[in-house]
Motif scaffolding. Structure first.
Motif, short mmCIF file in Angstrom:
data_model
loop_
_atom_site.label_atom_id
_atom_site.label_comp_id
_atom_site.label_asym_id
_atom_site.label_seq_id
_atom_site.Cartn_x
_atom_site.Cartn_y
_atom_site.Cartn_z
N GLU A 201 23.90 -3.36 15.54
CA GLU A 201 23.57 -2.74 14.26
C GLU A 201 23.84 -3.69 13.10
O GLU A 201 23.03 -3.81 12.18
CB GLU A 201 24.38 -1.45 14.07
N ILE A 202 24.96 -4.40 13.16
CA ILE A 202 25.28 -5.37 12.11
C ILE A 202 24.25 -6.48 12.08
O ILE A 202 23.74 -6.86 11.01
CB ILE A 202 26.69 -5.94 12.33
N GLY A 203 23.95 -7.04 13.23
CA GLY A 203 22.99 -8.15 13.29
C GLY A 203 21.60 -7.73 12.86
O GLY A 203 20.88 -8.50 12.20
N MET A 204 21.21 -6.51 13.22
CA MET A 204 19.86 -6.03 12.90
C MET A 204 19.72 -5.65 11.42
O MET A 204 18.68 -5.90 10.82
CB MET A 204 19.52 -4.82 13.77
N THR A 205 20.76 -5.03 10.86
CA THR A 205 20.61 -4.46 9.52
C THR A 205 21.24 -5.28 8.41
O THR A 205 20.88 -5.12 7.24
CB THR A 205 21.23 -3.04 9.47
N GLN A 206 22.19 -6.19 8.76
CA GLN A 206 22.84 -6.98 7.72
C GLN A 206 22.50 -8.46 7.80
O GLN A 206 22.27 -9.10 6.77
CB GLN A 206 24.36 -6.79 7.79
N ALA A 207 22.50 -9.02 9.01
CA ALA A 207 22.14 -10.43 9.15
C ALA A 207 20.63 -10.63 9.10
O ALA A 207 20.14 -11.73 8.84
CB ALA A 207 22.69 -10.98 10.47
N GLN A 208 19.87 -9.58 9.38
CA GLN A 208 18.41 -9.63 9.33
C GLN A 208 17.89 -8.50 8.44
O GLN A 208 18.62 -7.59 8.08
CB GLN A 208 17.83 -9.46 10.74
N ARG A 209 16.63 -8.57 8.10
CA ARG A 209 15.98 -7.48 7.38
C ARG A 209 15.48 -6.47 8.40
O ARG A 209 14.88 -6.83 9.40
CB ARG A 209 14.82 -8.01 6.54
#
Length: 233
Positions: A201-209
């Motif tokens: 969730e962090i990688g999908m929503t914060q590190a990426q758009r």
């Protein structure tokens, strides 16, 4: 690019986004998340369950992943619990041989840290951890370049010989390169760290758009006569 070109900051919170991206390209190189045999073949095997990882081992994997993907303006791999993901993937999807390579590799990495710094990976500083992972990755990169050059040489020789002496169908035989890649376990760790983080969730929503699909729900939309939208594959 030499190690001296990389700015090392011991405090993870002080690492910039640019530095993190640079670390990824330096440590990971040209890794494709699904680029090697272990991860690809894992998706083709029947479900299996291996020995569980201990909490200490999961914490160890968290620190490895966090060295590759540290905290910046967005949380790093440890915040995304990437270590638990890595352990689950190895336990549930790796075959017995790859499972063994990965688990033994965790010990080899600790042994290498002790030989160079007199500390385990968990005891070492962020700078020492990064330097060790860079060393392992450089060895793999050099091996890859050597194998590509060797494959090209053999291919050129084969084509030259075939042009001069066309073989019969029975005599055509491919030449295989069977040398074992160095630090295979670290390649597995890099793949799982990237896959685990960027699918979290962090990688999908914060590190990426991230845009939720299919998006907002509109129950009543006037029909305009145009074809409907195709669903996602």
């Amino acid at each position: 690019m030499s190690d001296s070109d990389i700015a090392i900051i011991d405090t993870p919170e002080m690492i910039t986004r640019r530095e993190a991206v640079f670390r990824i390209t330096t440590i990971i190189g040209g890794v494709a998340v699904l680029g090697s045999g272990a991860l690809v073949t894992a998706c083709r095997r029947e479900y299996k369950v291996g020995a569980p990882f201990t909490n200490d081992e999961v914490a160890y994997l968290d620190e490895i992943a966090d060295t590759i993907l540290p905290t910046t303006s967005t949380p790093g791999a440890k915040a995304a619990q990437t270590g638990a993901f890595m352990a689950l993937m190895v336990k549930d999807t790796y075959n017995a041989d790859d499972d063994k390579v990965f688990r033994e590799g965790m010990g080899k990495l600790n042994d290498a840290m002790k030989d160079k710094y007199g500390k385990t990976f968990m005891e070492a500083s962020p700078q020492q951890r990064l330097e060790m992972l860079q060393t392992l990755d450089r060895e793999q990169h050099d091996y890859g370049e050597k194998m590509k050059a060797e494959a090209k040489r053999k291919s050129d020789e084969f084509l030259a010989e075939r042009q001069q002496n066309p073989p019969t169908p029975q005599s055509v035989k491919a030449t295989q390169i069977t040398d074992e890649a160095p630090n295979k376990y670290f390649r597995m760790m890099k793949e799982l760290a990237l896959l685990g983080y960027f699918t979290s969730e962090i990688g999908m929503t914060q590190a990426q758009r991230y845009t939720e699909s299919p998006g907002r729900y509109d129950p009543c939309i006037p029909y305009d006569g145009k074809p409907s939208w195709a669903g996602h594959a």
